[in-house]
Scaffold this motif. Structure first.
Motif, PDB file in Angstrom:
ATOM      1  N   GLU A 130      40.478 -20.135  22.280  1.00 25.20           N
ATOM      2  CA  GLU A 130      41.862 -19.985  21.819  1.00 25.20           C
ATOM      3  C   GLU A 130      42.430 -18.627  22.232  1.00 25.20           C
ATOM      4  O   GLU A 130      43.554 -18.525  22.707  1.00 25.20           O
ATOM      5  N   GLY A 167      49.999 -27.637  22.270  1.00 22.88           N
ATOM      6  CA  GLY A 167      50.576 -27.934  20.956  1.00 22.88           C
ATOM      7  C   GLY A 167      50.493 -29.418  20.627  1.00 22.88           C
ATOM      8  O   GLY A 167      50.201 -29.796  19.491  1.00 22.88           O
ATOM      9  N   HIS A 224      47.042 -30.128  19.603  1.00 18.99           N
ATOM     10  CA  HIS A 224      46.791 -29.604  18.246  1.00 18.99           C
ATOM     11  C   HIS A 224      47.348 -30.530  17.169  1.00 18.99           C
ATOM     12  O   HIS A 224      46.735 -30.690  16.124  1.00 18.99           O
ATOM     13  N   HIS A 271      52.756 -27.378  11.589  1.00 18.64           N
ATOM     14  CA  HIS A 271      53.513 -26.143  11.826  1.00 18.64           C
ATOM     15  C   HIS A 271      53.155 -25.055  10.818  1.00 18.64           C
ATOM     16  O   HIS A 271      53.099 -23.880  11.158  1.00 18.64           O
ATOM     17  N   HIS A 317      50.461 -24.265   9.630  1.00 20.48           N
ATOM     18  CA  HIS A 317      49.148 -23.652   9.836  1.00 20.48           C
ATOM     19  C   HIS A 317      49.193 -22.440  10.760  1.00 20.48           C
ATOM     20  O   HIS A 317      48.272 -21.638  10.775  1.00 20.48           O
ATOM     21  N   TYR A 318      50.248 -22.326  11.557  1.00 20.16           N
ATOM     22  CA  TYR A 318      50.259 -21.262  12.561  1.00 20.16           C
ATOM     23  C   TYR A 318      50.350 -19.864  11.940  1.00 20.16           C
ATOM     24  O   TYR A 318      49.645 -18.955  12.370  1.00 20.16           O
ATOM     25  N   GLY A 339      47.714 -16.823  12.522  1.00 18.14           N
ATOM     26  CA  GLY A 339      48.150 -15.559  13.130  1.00 18.14           C
ATOM     27  C   GLY A 339      47.774 -14.374  12.248  1.00 18.14           C
ATOM     28  O   GLY A 339      47.272 -13.359  12.733  1.00 18.14           O
ATOM     29  N   THR A 361      52.884 -15.211  18.537  1.00 18.06           N
ATOM     30  CA  THR A 361      54.153 -15.851  18.163  1.00 18.06           C
ATOM     31  C   THR A 361      54.742 -16.633  19.329  1.00 18.06           C
ATOM     32  O   THR A 361      55.187 -17.772  19.179  1.00 18.06           O
ATOM     33  N   ALA A 384      52.551 -19.666  19.887  1.00 16.17           N
ATOM     34  CA  ALA A 384      52.668 -20.593  18.755  1.00 16.17           C
ATOM     35  C   ALA A 384      54.019 -21.313  18.760  1.00 16.17           C
ATOM     36  O   ALA A 384      54.096 -22.514  18.522  1.00 16.17           O
ATOM     37  N   MET A 423      54.393 -25.313  18.920  1.00 16.35           N
ATOM     38  CA  MET A 423      55.056 -26.103  17.870  1.00 16.35           C
ATOM     39  C   MET A 423      56.144 -26.977  18.461  1.00 16.35           C
ATOM     40  O   MET A 423      56.357 -28.112  18.046  1.00 16.35           O
TER      41      MET A 423
END
Ligand code: HEM
Length: 141
Positions: free
Chosen positions: A54, A76, A79, A86, A88-89, A93, A120, A123, A127
């Protein structure tokens, strides 16, 4: 991302013991969010390897601007298939930043900022890829 931030993301990764960083990350994440444990594989070794994948995916994505959006959108989508939502991000982080802080005593605030920005950026597009729906028009969420 500025060239300096990209350099910092890669330099912190090179300085880390990824195994120890992975262990710290999972400690931070699962103590704050025990409910997330079940979407990851049971096998702890596989789990640590996945974490390295990751981080390398983030470092690779931010330098490959041409491939960036395609790669991260697809990542994404995969995932979403793993059961990642969403919500979970942000906890992931935060656990990542906490792991860098606890495992790299000489980490600089600018290194952490660079990682926050890289996470960010990746992510957000992940998303977006996860919400992609071929039957919807522009951005319904
Ligand atoms: C910037 C954010 C993230 C990146 C770059 C990332 C990257 C990756 C990569 C490269 C893999 C390997 C498999 C594949 O390529 O599809 C993976 C697997 C996985 N990731 Fe992430 N990930 C991110 C965020 C998250 C979040 C927020 C969660 C949820 C808590 C998560 C949970 C998982 C799970 C459950 C797997 C699959 C484990 C398995 O069943 O083998 N990831 N991720």
């Amino acid at each position: 991302m500025t060239p300096d931030a990209i350099r910092r993301v890669n330099a912190t990764l090179d300085r880390c013991d990824l195994e120890a960083l992975a262990a710290a990350f999972h400690r931070h994440l699962f103590s704050a969010h025990p409910e997330l444990r079940e979407i990851f594989p049971d096998d702890v070794v596989a789990l640590r390897r996945k974490f390295g994948d990751e981080l390398r995916a983030i470092a690779a994505a931010i330098v490959d601007l041409d491939g960036f959006v395609t790669r991260t959108r697809e990542l994404g989508q995969r995932h979403a298939g793993y059961g990642v939502g969403h919500d979970h991000y942000a906890p992931v982080g935060a656990a990542l930043i906490a792991a860098f802080e606890s495992e790299l005593p000489d980490v600089e605030p600018a290194d952490l900022d660079a990682w926050r920005r890289a996470f960010t950026l990746v992510a957000e597009t992940m998303m977006e890829g996860a919400s992609a729906n071929p039957f919807s028009g522009v951005g319904s969420s």
